[in-house]
Design a protein around this motif. Structure first.
Motif, PDB file in Angstrom:
ATOM      1  N   VAL A   1       9.746  -4.356  -2.261  1.00 46.53           N
ATOM      2  CA  VAL A   1       8.585  -3.679  -2.833  1.00 46.53           C
ATOM      3  C   VAL A   1       8.896  -3.129  -4.218  1.00 46.53           C
ATOM      4  N   GLY A   2       7.836  -2.885  -4.961  1.00 42.82           N
ATOM      5  CA  GLY A   2       7.950  -2.260  -6.263  1.00 42.82           C
ATOM      6  C   GLY A   2       6.648  -1.566  -6.617  1.00 42.82           C
ATOM      7  N   CYS A   3       6.744  -0.536  -7.432  1.00 40.47           N
ATOM      8  CA  CYS A   3       5.564   0.168  -7.924  1.00 40.47           C
ATOM      9  C   CYS A   3       5.682   0.284  -9.434  1.00 40.47           C
ATOM     10  N   ASN A   4       4.548   0.491 -10.091  1.00 41.46           N
ATOM     11  CA  ASN A   4       4.629   0.638 -11.535  1.00 41.46           C
ATOM     12  C   ASN A   4       5.224   1.996 -11.892  1.00 41.46           C
ATOM     13  N   VAL A   5       6.009   1.976 -12.957  1.00 40.39           N
ATOM     14  CA  VAL A   5       6.696   3.178 -13.439  1.00 40.39           C
ATOM     15  C   VAL A   5       6.425   3.254 -14.939  1.00 40.39           C
ATOM     16  N   GLU A   6       5.658   4.259 -15.335  1.00 39.15           N
ATOM     17  CA  GLU A   6       5.293   4.398 -16.742  1.00 39.15           C
ATOM     18  C   GLU A   6       6.307   5.233 -17.507  1.00 39.15           C
ATOM     19  N   ASN A   7       6.194   5.136 -18.810  1.00 38.93           N
ATOM     20  CA  ASN A   7       7.024   5.910 -19.714  1.00 38.93           C
ATOM     21  C   ASN A   7       6.126   6.313 -20.863  1.00 38.93           C
ATOM     22  N   VAL A   8       6.370   7.457 -21.457  1.00 35.81           N
ATOM     23  CA  VAL A   8       5.544   7.905 -22.572  1.00 35.81           C
ATOM     24  C   VAL A   8       5.540   6.866 -23.699  1.00 35.81           C
ATOM     25  N   ALA A   9       6.619   6.117 -23.848  1.00 32.22           N
ATOM     26  CA  ALA A   9       6.658   4.986 -24.780  1.00 32.22           C
ATOM     27  C   ALA A   9       6.198   3.772 -23.970  1.00 32.22           C
ATOM     28  N   TYR A  10       4.894   3.514 -23.969  1.00 32.20           N
ATOM     29  CA  TYR A  10       4.280   2.531 -23.072  1.00 32.20           C
ATOM     30  C   TYR A  10       5.028   1.217 -22.865  1.00 32.20           C
TER      31      TYR A  10
ATOM     32  N   GLU B   1       7.912   0.597 -22.545  1.00 34.09           N
ATOM     33  CA  GLU B   1       9.116   0.777 -21.739  1.00 34.09           C
ATOM     34  C   GLU B   1       8.824   0.921 -20.254  1.00 34.09           C
ATOM     35  N   GLY B   2       7.576   0.867 -19.864  1.00 34.57           N
ATOM     36  CA  GLY B   2       7.226   0.957 -18.449  1.00 34.57           C
ATOM     37  C   GLY B   2       7.579  -0.312 -17.697  1.00 34.57           C
ATOM     38  N   THR B   3       7.447  -0.245 -16.382  1.00 39.75           N
ATOM     39  CA  THR B   3       7.740  -1.388 -15.519  1.00 39.75           C
ATOM     40  C   THR B   3       6.568  -1.636 -14.589  1.00 39.75           C
ATOM     41  N   CYS B   4       6.156  -2.877 -14.479  1.00 38.51           N
ATOM     42  CA  CYS B   4       5.078  -3.250 -13.566  1.00 38.51           C
ATOM     43  C   CYS B   4       5.590  -3.287 -12.128  1.00 38.51           C
ATOM     44  N   ALA B   5       4.678  -3.141 -11.184  1.00 36.01           N
ATOM     45  CA  ALA B   5       5.027  -3.172  -9.764  1.00 36.01           C
ATOM     46  C   ALA B   5       5.671  -4.503  -9.374  1.00 36.01           C
ATOM     47  N   GLU B   6       5.100  -5.601  -9.847  1.00 32.94           N
ATOM     48  CA  GLU B   6       5.630  -6.921  -9.501  1.00 32.94           C
ATOM     49  C   GLU B   6       7.047  -7.093 -10.018  1.00 32.94           C
TER      50      GLU B   6
ATOM     51  N   SER C   1       0.828  -1.213   0.000  1.00 33.90           N
ATOM     52  CA  SER C   1       0.000   0.000   0.000  1.00 33.90           C
ATOM     53  C   SER C   1       0.857   1.255   0.000  1.00 33.90           C
ATOM     54  N   GLN C   2       1.908   1.258   0.796  1.00 28.53           N
ATOM     55  CA  GLN C   2       2.772   2.432   0.893  1.00 28.53           C
ATOM     56  C   GLN C   2       3.562   2.670  -0.391  1.00 28.53           C
ATOM     57  N   VAL C   3       4.088   1.615  -0.987  1.00 28.39           N
ATOM     58  CA  VAL C   3       4.883   1.801  -2.208  1.00 28.39           C
ATOM     59  C   VAL C   3       3.986   2.187  -3.380  1.00 28.39           C
ATOM     60  N   ARG C   4       2.730   1.780  -3.353  1.00 26.29           N
ATOM     61  CA  ARG C   4       1.781   2.164  -4.409  1.00 26.29           C
ATOM     62  C   ARG C   4       1.709   3.677  -4.536  1.00 26.29           C
ATOM     63  N   LEU C   5       1.815   4.366  -3.426  1.00 27.70           N
ATOM     64  CA  LEU C   5       1.727   5.829  -3.418  1.00 27.70           C
ATOM     65  C   LEU C   5       2.918   6.487  -4.107  1.00 27.70           C
ATOM     66  N   LYS C   6       3.963   5.718  -4.369  1.00 27.06           N
ATOM     67  CA  LYS C   6       5.168   6.246  -5.019  1.00 27.06           C
ATOM     68  C   LYS C   6       5.217   5.937  -6.517  1.00 27.06           C
ATOM     69  N   ALA C   7       4.188   5.275  -7.018  1.00 30.85           N
ATOM     70  CA  ALA C   7       4.152   4.912  -8.438  1.00 30.85           C
ATOM     71  C   ALA C   7       4.214   6.156  -9.317  1.00 30.85           C
ATOM     72  N   TYR C   8       4.842   6.001 -10.467  1.00 29.79           N
ATOM     73  CA  TYR C   8       4.918   7.077 -11.454  1.00 29.79           C
ATOM     74  C   TYR C   8       3.974   6.699 -12.590  1.00 29.79           C
ATOM     75  N   VAL C   9       2.779   7.288 -12.589  1.00 31.79           N
ATOM     76  CA  VAL C   9       1.729   6.885 -13.526  1.00 31.79           C
ATOM     77  C   VAL C   9       1.031   8.086 -14.171  1.00 31.79           C
ATOM     78  N   PRO C  10       1.776   8.993 -14.803  1.00 31.78           N
ATOM     79  CA  PRO C  10       1.153  10.193 -15.366  1.00 31.78           C
ATOM     80  C   PRO C  10       0.246   9.911 -16.561  1.00 31.78           C
ATOM     81  N   TYR C  11       0.307   8.735 -17.160  1.00 28.91           N
ATOM     82  CA  TYR C  11      -0.471   8.441 -18.359  1.00 28.91           C
ATOM     83  C   TYR C  11      -1.724   7.642 -18.045  1.00 28.91           C
ATOM     84  N   SER C  12      -1.619   6.642 -17.221  1.00 32.87           N
ATOM     85  CA  SER C  12      -2.791   5.819 -16.890  1.00 32.87           C
ATOM     86  C   SER C  12      -3.483   6.281 -15.614  1.00 32.87           C
ATOM     87  N   ASN C  13      -2.745   6.971 -14.751  1.00 35.18           N
ATOM     88  CA  ASN C  13      -3.278   7.336 -13.422  1.00 35.18           C
ATOM     89  C   ASN C  13      -3.782   6.106 -12.678  1.00 35.18           C
ATOM     90  N   PHE C  14      -3.065   4.989 -12.834  1.00 38.03           N
ATOM     91  CA  PHE C  14      -3.453   3.719 -12.216  1.00 38.03           C
ATOM     92  C   PHE C  14      -2.266   3.162 -11.431  1.00 38.03           C
TER      93      PHE C  14
END
Length: 138
Positions: free
Chosen positions: A38-47, A49-54, A10-23
């Motif tokens: 822990v891990g959070c999703n990290v998006e990139n404008v080139a979809y 290239e993003g990374t899932c939380a898992e 829950s805490q790491v979710r708050l650190k996700a970088y999701v400016p495109y999906s807002n998810f």
């Protein structure tokens, strides 16, 4: 499921970088040593290239020198629990035995418990690399 694992996800979710999906999604893994990664999703404008939380949590675990998962928690901002994508199911299966518990959570409190084997039945595993190996020239 341990509350500390849920809290970590829950805490790491708050650190996700999701400016495109807002998810934002958060994941937490416990290893055989008891450590939590822990891990959070990290998006990139080139979809792609993003990374899932898992995947992020697995990378952190490996960077910490551990390679066996004993418990997983994944949380997303949804009205129902969200399962890992197909690629992350395979990544989890690489480091977790089939009976490893996985708790999927939604920020509204909804929960679903499953196991790695149920997320990815008939997972591709190392045995597939050697079973039935034949000389292609034969």
């Amino acid at each position: 499921m341990s509350n500390d694992l849920i809290l970590a996800a829950s805490q790491v979710r708050l650190k996700a970088y999701v400016p495109y999906s807002n998810f934002p999604v958060g994941a937490a893994l416990r290893t055989v040593s008891g450590a939590i990664y822990v891990g959070c999703n990290v998006e990139n404008v080139a979809y792609p290239e993003g990374t899932c939380a898992e995947a992020g949590a697995i990378a952190a675990m490996c960077a910490g020198g551990e390679y066996e998962i004993t418990e997983v928690a994944v949380i997303a901002g949804s009205d129902r629990p969200v399962p890992p994508c197909g690629g992350c199911r395979q990544k989890l299966a690489e480091f977790a035995k089939g009976q490893v518990p996985v708790t999927l959570l939604a920020t509204n409190g909804a929960q679903e418990r499953t196991m790695v084997a149920d997320l990815l039945p008939s997972a591709f595993d190392p045995d597939h690399l050697t079973s039935g190996t034949q000389d292609p020239k034969a």
